[in-house]
Design an enzyme around this catalytic site. Structure first.
Site, PDB file in Angstrom:
ATOM      1  NE  ARG A 169      11.053   3.054   4.074  1.00 44.71           N
ATOM      2  CZ  ARG A 169      10.912   2.150   5.406  1.00 44.71           C
ATOM      3  NH1 ARG A 169      11.944   1.043   4.569  1.00 44.71           N
ATOM      4  NH2 ARG A 169      10.832   2.051   5.906  1.00 44.71           N
ATOM      5  NE  ARG A 183      23.956  -9.733   1.472  1.00 44.27           N
ATOM      6  CZ  ARG A 183      22.454  -9.923   1.672  1.00 44.27           C
ATOM      7  NH1 ARG A 183      22.361  -9.161   0.531  1.00 44.27           N
ATOM      8  NH2 ARG A 183      21.920 -10.111   2.526  1.00 44.27           N
ATOM      9  CD  GLU A 190       8.055   4.795   5.628  1.00 45.72           C
ATOM     10  OE1 GLU A 190       7.876   3.561   4.796  1.00 45.72           O
ATOM     11  OE2 GLU A 190       8.775   4.745   6.628  1.00 45.72           O
ATOM     12  CE1 TYR A 216      11.260  -0.884  13.355  1.00 45.57           C
ATOM     13  CE2 TYR A 216      13.089  -3.117  13.241  1.00 45.57           C
ATOM     14  CZ  TYR A 216      12.116  -2.862  12.762  1.00 45.57           C
ATOM     15  OH  TYR A 216      11.387  -2.792  11.506  1.00 45.57           O
ATOM     16  CG  ASP A 226      13.182  -7.552  12.544  1.00 44.46           C
ATOM     17  OD1 ASP A 226      12.661  -6.442  11.731  1.00 44.46           O
ATOM     18  OD2 ASP A 226      14.199  -7.932  12.292  1.00 44.46           O
ATOM     19  NE  ARG A 259      12.344  12.236  12.279  1.00 44.47           N
ATOM     20  CZ  ARG A 259      12.385  13.569  11.994  1.00 44.47           C
ATOM     21  NH1 ARG A 259      12.214  13.858  13.380  1.00 44.47           N
ATOM     22  NH2 ARG A 259      12.629  13.812  10.737  1.00 44.47           N
ATOM     23  NE  ARG A 305      18.128  -2.048  11.525  1.00 43.20           N
ATOM     24  CZ  ARG A 305      17.494  -0.871  12.178  1.00 43.20           C
ATOM     25  NH1 ARG A 305      17.777  -0.638  13.469  1.00 43.20           N
ATOM     26  NH2 ARG A 305      16.188   0.005  11.745  1.00 43.20           N
TER      27      ARG A 305
HETATM   28  P1  FAD Z   1       1.888  -2.674  17.057  1.00 43.49           P
HETATM   29  O1  FAD Z   1       2.045  -3.410  16.098  1.00 43.49           O
HETATM   30  O2  FAD Z   1       2.234  -0.972  17.438  1.00 43.49           O
HETATM   31  O3  FAD Z   1       0.683  -2.398  18.364  1.00 43.49           O
HETATM   32  C1  FAD Z   1       0.121  -2.309  19.400  1.00 43.49           C
HETATM   33  C2  FAD Z   1      -1.228  -2.220  19.685  1.00 43.49           C
HETATM   34  O4  FAD Z   1      -2.265  -0.984  20.751  1.00 43.49           O
HETATM   35  C3  FAD Z   1      -2.027  -0.455  18.725  1.00 43.49           C
HETATM   36  O5  FAD Z   1      -2.764  -1.256  17.946  1.00 43.49           O
HETATM   37  C4  FAD Z   1      -1.988   0.324  19.115  1.00 43.49           C
HETATM   38  O6  FAD Z   1      -3.498   0.938  18.532  1.00 43.49           O
HETATM   39  C5  FAD Z   1      -2.560   0.001  20.688  1.00 43.49           C
HETATM   40  N1  FAD Z   1      -3.169   0.715  21.681  1.00 43.49           N
HETATM   41  C6  FAD Z   1      -1.807   1.128  22.047  1.00 43.49           C
HETATM   42  N2  FAD Z   1      -2.026   2.298  23.220  1.00 43.49           N
HETATM   43  C7  FAD Z   1      -2.989   1.790  23.279  1.00 43.49           C
HETATM   44  C8  FAD Z   1      -4.334   2.005  24.510  1.00 43.49           C
HETATM   45  N3  FAD Z   1      -4.146   3.590  25.114  1.00 43.49           N
HETATM   46  N4  FAD Z   1      -5.193   1.468  24.464  1.00 43.49           N
HETATM   47  C9  FAD Z   1      -5.840   0.548  23.814  1.00 43.49           C
HETATM   48  N5  FAD Z   1      -4.425   0.120  22.634  1.00 43.49           N
HETATM   49  C10 FAD Z   1      -3.255   0.597  22.786  1.00 43.49           C
HETATM   50  N6  FAD Z   1       8.998  -5.860  10.931  1.00 43.49           N
HETATM   51  C11 FAD Z   1       9.224  -6.524  10.333  1.00 43.49           C
HETATM   52  O7  FAD Z   1       9.733  -8.034  10.615  1.00 43.49           O
HETATM   53  N7  FAD Z   1       9.747  -6.412   8.841  1.00 43.49           N
HETATM   54  C12 FAD Z   1       9.200  -5.206   8.513  1.00 43.49           C
HETATM   55  O8  FAD Z   1       9.643  -4.990   7.454  1.00 43.49           O
HETATM   56  C13 FAD Z   1       8.408  -4.234   9.016  1.00 43.49           C
HETATM   57  N8  FAD Z   1       8.324  -3.142   9.187  1.00 43.49           N
HETATM   58  C14 FAD Z   1       8.684  -1.988   9.137  1.00 43.49           C
HETATM   59  C15 FAD Z   1       8.330  -0.607   8.889  1.00 43.49           C
HETATM   60  C16 FAD Z   1       8.509   0.197   9.452  1.00 43.49           C
HETATM   61  C17 FAD Z   1       7.874   2.125   9.390  1.00 43.49           C
HETATM   62  C18 FAD Z   1       7.999   0.223  11.398  1.00 43.49           C
HETATM   63  C19 FAD Z   1       7.354   1.477  12.110  1.00 43.49           C
HETATM   64  C20 FAD Z   1       8.132  -0.781  11.855  1.00 43.49           C
HETATM   65  C21 FAD Z   1       8.355  -2.215  11.101  1.00 43.49           C
HETATM   66  N9  FAD Z   1       8.343  -3.059  11.612  1.00 43.49           N
HETATM   67  C22 FAD Z   1       8.895  -4.813  10.440  1.00 43.49           C
HETATM   68  C23 FAD Z   1       8.803  -3.263  12.871  1.00 43.49           C
HETATM   69  C24 FAD Z   1       6.752  -3.998  12.985  1.00 43.49           C
HETATM   70  O9  FAD Z   1       5.915  -2.800  12.983  1.00 43.49           O
HETATM   71  C25 FAD Z   1       7.118  -4.408  14.718  1.00 43.49           C
HETATM   72  O10 FAD Z   1       7.347  -5.756  15.184  1.00 43.49           O
HETATM   73  C26 FAD Z   1       5.152  -4.615  15.422  1.00 43.49           C
HETATM   74  O11 FAD Z   1       4.501  -4.136  14.756  1.00 43.49           O
HETATM   75  C27 FAD Z   1       4.844  -5.090  16.469  1.00 43.49           C
HETATM   76  O12 FAD Z   1       4.087  -5.615  17.301  1.00 43.49           O
HETATM   77  P2  FAD Z   1       3.469  -4.800  18.585  1.00 43.49           P
HETATM   78  O13 FAD Z   1       2.549  -5.597  18.650  1.00 43.49           O
HETATM   79  O14 FAD Z   1       4.216  -4.873  19.810  1.00 43.49           O
HETATM   80  O15 FAD Z   1       2.890  -3.072  18.165  1.00 43.49           O
HETATM   81  N1  UDP Z   2      20.150   3.588   5.156  1.00 38.03           N
HETATM   82  C1  UDP Z   2      20.497   4.644   4.890  1.00 38.03           C
HETATM   83  N2  UDP Z   2      20.454   4.587   3.236  1.00 38.03           N
HETATM   84  C2  UDP Z   2      18.736   3.788   2.453  1.00 38.03           C
HETATM   85  C3  UDP Z   2      18.922   2.674   3.734  1.00 38.03           C
HETATM   86  C4  UDP Z   2      18.633   2.921   4.980  1.00 38.03           C
HETATM   87  O1  UDP Z   2      20.889   5.916   4.826  1.00 38.03           O
HETATM   88  O2  UDP Z   2      18.707   3.626   2.108  1.00 38.03           O
HETATM   89  C5  UDP Z   2      20.205   3.836   6.436  1.00 38.03           C
HETATM   90  C6  UDP Z   2      19.020   4.482   7.995  1.00 38.03           C
HETATM   91  O3  UDP Z   2      20.116   5.611   9.005  1.00 38.03           O
HETATM   92  C7  UDP Z   2      18.764   4.481   8.461  1.00 38.03           C
HETATM   93  C8  UDP Z   2      19.170   2.567   8.741  1.00 38.03           C
HETATM   94  O4  UDP Z   2      20.033   2.601   7.344  1.00 38.03           O
HETATM   95  O5  UDP Z   2      17.077   4.212   9.603  1.00 38.03           O
HETATM   96  C9  UDP Z   2      18.270   1.266   8.660  1.00 38.03           C
HETATM   97  O6  UDP Z   2      17.474   0.624   7.727  1.00 38.03           O
HETATM   98  P1  UDP Z   2      16.174  -0.130   7.992  1.00 38.03           P
HETATM   99  O7  UDP Z   2      16.180  -0.378   6.605  1.00 38.03           O
HETATM  100  O8  UDP Z   2      17.174  -0.933   8.435  1.00 38.03           O
HETATM  101  O9  UDP Z   2      14.827   0.530   8.759  1.00 38.03           O
HETATM  102  P2  UDP Z   2      14.535   1.778   8.448  1.00 38.03           P
HETATM  103  O10 UDP Z   2      14.645   2.162   7.323  1.00 38.03           O
HETATM  104  O11 UDP Z   2      13.407   0.762   7.358  1.00 38.03           O
HETATM  105  O12 UDP Z   2      13.634   2.358   9.043  1.00 38.03           O
END
Ligand code: FAD
Ligand code: UDP
Length: 373
Positions: free
Chosen positions: A282, A178, A302, A350, A352, A251, A174
């Site tokens: 990062r 470019r 992180e 995962y 977005d 993870r 994904r």
């Molecule tokens: P969550 O935000 O996880 O909400 C679920 C909630 O349920 C939590 O608050 C949890 O506490 C609660 N819960 C779970 N079990 C229970 C229980 N038993 N009782 C009560 N409450 C409970 N998306 C993007 O579009 N752009 C980004 O740049 C981006 N960056 C990310 C970076 C990271 C490191 C990660 C991990 C994800 C990223 N995402 C990003 C994805 C984004 O975080 C998710 O799309 C979003 O959080 C999903 O919302 P959700 O409501 O499904 O889950």
């Molecule tokens: N990745 C990498 N080097 C980088 C950034 C990303 O090798 O500097 C790889 C890594 O395997 C990562 C995947 O590309 O899990 C997807 O990256 P993305 O940024 O979408 O995911 P994130 O790291 O934000 O979960």
């Protein structure tokens, strides 16, 4: 607190909040619970040194769907932040995603897209990869061995805790490659972060609902279930079924946040550390999401972490074994008549933010069409 609700929504993250807003708009009563002490799930932002700090990792909203963009903008103003991360490999800095800025810095004799294509093709041929079977082969066939060794191998093996030869090619497929000088990490037309933070948006979505924090569904399952006609469940799907078929693997991550008395630490919102000997993947410098000028700055390192029950599940390990296990839980979920599953944990995927909003809108539209709700 009322005696009875139309819906119990487990999870005050984005999925739960959109559902609560849509159902509330149509007169349905919702009780939203979350086991955490705040709303917003992983989108949660908090004010630290005048900056909205992304507590669970950098979140940049991006979508090609104008309807979803307009929908979210109703709840708060977005800025025009464009995600353009930097990769640091020892003392070398490169632009991401892989593009002409990366290629020309890496190879001084590469000046044009044709030069870069030739160079990468030569490395790919030397590696003799026909059909990529794993992440390592996929990465080398996309960008060659030099970029794989410097910018992918160390980062990926830290991130996932496994050798690249044991990871799915889909993880890297994904990432954009470019042959233009374009550092925008996403292809999407609409992109930005909310100027008042994500928490503000979620609070507005939840304004009509009754919200109970530090309330774990599994600690009072029967009592909470009896409080509503239907449940929207956004927690882990295996836990809902008491892990009867086994535990889905994730993870985890650990975040370390520091306030520094300096204007700028790294000059960019996101710097990836791609060498294996640096323990974090990062560093986020939050003020650069907003372009603000205050004298202090907040950074977050992180660290990837093995997951075990009790630790926050961040990235699902979508390999064949876990996907098959999820499928068994999904079949159980499909048979439910008063419980609806959604969001990243219930779907073991995962997702977005834009996808989460779209799916929550689809679910609530279906629920509201059904006269019995
Ligand atoms: P969550 O935000 O996880 O909400 C679920 C909630 O349920 C939590 O608050 C949890 O506490 C609660 N819960 C779970 N079990 C229970 C229980 N038993 N009782 C009560 N409450 C409970 N998306 C993007 O579009 N752009 C980004 O740049 C981006 N960056 C990310 C970076 C990271 C490191 C990660 C991990 C994800 C990223 N995402 C990003 C994805 C984004 O975080 C998710 O799309 C979003 O959080 C999903 O919302 P959700 O409501 O499904 O889950
Ligand atoms: N990745 C990498 N080097 C980088 C950034 C990303 O090798 O500097 C790889 C890594 O395997 C990562 C995947 O590309 O899990 C997807 O990256 P993305 O940024 O979408 O995911 P994130 O790291 O934000 O979960």
């Amino acid at each position: 607190m009322a005696n009875h609700y139309d819906y119990l929504i487990v999870g005050a993250g984005l999925f739960g909040a959109v559902c609560a807003y849509e159902l509330g708009k149509k007169g349905k009563t919702c009780l939203v619970i979350d086991k955490r002490s705040h709303v917003g799930g992983n989108l949660y932002t908090e004010l630290l040194a005048v900056t909205h700090v992304h507590r669970y990792g950098a979140h940049v909203f991006h979508t090609d769907n104008k309807k979803i963009w307009d929908y979210l903008n109703k709840f708060g103003e977005f800025n025009n932040f464009i995600n353009a991360p930097i990769a640091r490999y020892h003392d070398e800095l490169y632009n991401l995603p892989f593009n002409m800025n990366t290629f020309t810095k890496l190879w001084p004799d590469v000046l044009t897209p044709a030069d870069a294509q030739r160079r990468i093709a030569a490395e790919r041929e030397a590696a003799k990869i026909d059909q990529p079977q794993n992440l390592q082969e996929q990465a080398i066939s996309m960008v060659g061995t030099t970029i794989f060794e410097k910018l992918i191998k160390g980062y990926t093996e830290k991130q996932w805790g496994r050798p690249c030869t044991e990871l799915s090619p889909a993880i890297i497929a994904r990432l954009p490659v470019r042959y233009t000088f374009n550092n925008n990490y996403y292809h999407d037309r609409y992109q930005g972060v909310p100027v008042a933070g994500y928490t503000d948006i979620i609070e507005k979505m939840l304004a009509q609902a009754t919200v109970r924090l530090q309330c774990d569904f599994f600690q009072q399952r029967e009592r909470l279930t009896a409080l509503a006609d239907k449940i929207i469940y956004t927690g882990p799907i295996d836990q809902f079924y008491n892990y009867r078929f086994g535990v889905l693997e994730y993870r985890s991550l650990r975040f370390e946040t520091e306030i520094l008395n300096q204007q700028s630490f790294q000059g960019n919102a996101v710097v990836n550390y791609t060498a294996a000997d640096v323990p974090y993947t990062r560093i986020i410098e939050h003020k650069h999401f907003y372009g603000t000028q205050q004298p202090q700055t907040v950074i977050t390192r992180e660290y990837p972490l093995a997951w075990q029950k009790g630790r926050e599940p961040y990235y699902p390990i979508n390999d064949a074994t876990n996907n098959a296990l999820y499928e068994r839980y999904r079949q159980l979920a499909d048979q439910e008549t008063t419980v609806y599953f959604g969001g990243r944990l219930a779907q073991y995927q995962y997702l977005d933010m834009a996808t989460v909003i779209e799916e929550a809108l689809n679910l609530t539209a279906t629920l509201l069409k059904n006269k019995k709700t």
